[in-house]
Write an enzyme that holds these catalytic residues in place. Structure first.
Site, mmCIF file in Angstrom:
data_model
loop_
_atom_site.group_PDB
_atom_site.id
_atom_site.type_symbol
_atom_site.label_atom_id
_atom_site.label_comp_id
_atom_site.label_asym_id
_atom_site.label_seq_id
_atom_site.Cartn_x
_atom_site.Cartn_y
_atom_site.Cartn_z
ATOM 1 N N ALA A 39 34.560 -4.974 41.383
ATOM 2 C CA ALA A 39 33.283 -4.643 42.041
ATOM 3 C C ALA A 39 32.562 -3.616 41.165
ATOM 4 C CB ALA A 39 33.486 -4.138 43.464
ATOM 5 N N LEU A 40 32.393 -4.012 39.914
ATOM 6 C CA LEU A 40 31.943 -3.071 38.889
ATOM 7 C C LEU A 40 30.502 -2.614 39.098
ATOM 8 C CD1 LEU A 40 33.478 -4.709 35.669
ATOM 9 C CD2 LEU A 40 34.489 -3.010 37.216
ATOM 10 N N GLY A 43 28.968 3.146 37.114
ATOM 11 C CA GLY A 43 30.004 4.156 36.872
ATOM 12 C C GLY A 43 31.121 3.563 36.025
ATOM 13 N N HIS A 44 31.618 2.392 36.425
ATOM 14 C CA HIS A 44 32.647 1.716 35.631
ATOM 15 C C HIS A 44 32.118 1.411 34.228
ATOM 16 C CE1 HIS A 44 33.779 0.173 39.823
ATOM 17 N NE2 HIS A 44 34.873 0.795 39.440
ATOM 18 N N SER A 192 30.077 4.036 43.856
ATOM 19 C CA SER A 192 31.426 3.684 44.286
ATOM 20 C C SER A 192 31.396 2.245 44.781
ATOM 21 C CB SER A 192 31.869 4.603 45.435
ATOM 22 O OG SER A 192 33.006 4.060 46.068
ATOM 23 N N SER A 193 32.464 1.506 44.514
ATOM 24 C CA SER A 193 32.532 0.122 45.004
ATOM 25 C C SER A 193 32.413 0.099 46.522
ATOM 26 C CB SER A 193 33.847 -0.526 44.576
ATOM 27 O OG SER A 193 34.010 -0.406 43.178
ATOM 28 N N ARG A 194 32.928 1.138 47.173
ATOM 29 C CA ARG A 194 32.892 1.179 48.647
ATOM 30 C C ARG A 194 31.475 1.357 49.198
ATOM 31 N NH1 ARG A 194 37.947 3.444 47.915
ATOM 32 N NH2 ARG A 194 39.597 2.340 49.030
#
Ligand code: AMP
Length: 285
Positions: A39-40, A43-44, A192-194
């Site tokens: 779930a890029l 940030g990633h 964040s992925s969340r």
């Protein structure tokens, strides 16, 4: 020169990964690894860019690690977007995306746990029992499987970054762990992925966490007492609709010791629930 728009190969078996990295090491190339759960987001991708800058070869790993979820519902709801992730990585010209089948990480009878004491006795270590054992175990596996010379982690998960640095040192893993700054949305919310799990309404409130942390940092700089700033921030977050502030701690950046005032290099750490989603953040003060 490598074509930067060629999608990287997706590798699902350890044997295939080993065959690739063996050739790179023979050529004395440095190998960077960026461990993720997919779930890029940007940030990633900032970690991928940092790895590309420093290393001859770059592997991004995508593995939703069941051992680091202390809550089965959280694991079930965790976003999985492999096709989109592969597209986002295409422009970086990386060398492999390692998406291991679960048995490549945890073969039948797997019975080893890597556990880092001390650093994991606080914050997420307390509120997410077993989480850091899961992280430390999978990261150790990904380090040894990728045979990387360098690894890239986000300061967004600062406690995790310290745990990973410690395990690499304690176990003599020949890898340099690099911490990279937190990438934020325009309103300050840490990516964040969340965040994908937040409703539109909740998303508009989520930036309050960072705002309240910034207020505390400003107050500390102005010489105000942490205790008072802490109480005001918790109240403001609850009024804004956060259902629970798990922690809002001032701690030493190196060993995460709790501080009453920023007398050493310090960071402010927070975890809070908003509309059923757990958000974490930290900033230097
Ligand atoms: P995750 O997929 O959430 O396990 O995160 C994979 C890596 O990306 C970890 O090293 C995280 O700290 C890092 N990361 C996640 N969010 C951010 C962000 N907003 N800025 C920088 N790094 C991040």
């Amino acid at each position: 020169m490598k074509d930067a728009v060629t999608p990287p190969p997706i590798v699902r078996q350890l044997a295939e990964l080993r065959a690739m990295t063996a050739g790179w090491h023979l050529a004395q190339e440095s190998v960077g690894v960026v461990p993720t759960m997919g779930a890029l987001h940007d940030g990633h991708l900032s970690l991928v860019a940092a790895a590309k800058k420093l290393c001859d070869r770059v592997i991004v790993t995508i593995f939703v690690n069941p051992k680091q979820f202390n809550n089965p519902e959280d694991l079930a709801n965790y976003p999985r977007t492999e096709a989109e992730d592969a597209k986002k990585l295409a422009r970086f010209g990386i060398d492999a995306v390692y998406v291991p089948e679960p048995d490549q990480i945890y073969p039948n009878g797997f019975s080893t746990t890597v556990s880092v004491a001390g650093l994991t006795d606080v914050m997420d270590g307390v509120h997410r029992p077993g989480h850091f054992d899961g992280v430390a175990t999978v990261v150790t596996k990904l380090f040894t499987q990728s045979t990387a010379t360098d690894a890239f982690f986000g300061e967004k998960d600062f406690q995790q970054l310290q745990v990973v640095k410690r395990l690499a040192r304690d176990l003599d893993l020949q890898i340099t762990v690099h911490g990279c700054p937190t990438i934020r949305d325009i309103d300050g919310l840490a990516l964040s992925s969340r965040n994908l799990l937040l409703s539109d309404r909740a998303r508009t409130k989520a930036c309050r966490l960072f705002e309240e942390m910034e207020k505390i940092a400003e107050g500390l700089n102005a010489g105000e007492a942490f205790e008072d700033l802490h109480a005001a921030a918790v109240k403001a977050l609850e009024t804004a609709g956060f259902t629970k502030v798990e922690y809002l701690d001032l701690r030493a950046a190196d060993d995460l010791t709790e501080l009453a005032a920023p007398t050493r290099e310090a960071r402010l750490f927070a975890a809070a629930w908003l509309a059923g989603v757990r958000l974490i953040d930290n900033i230097a003060v």
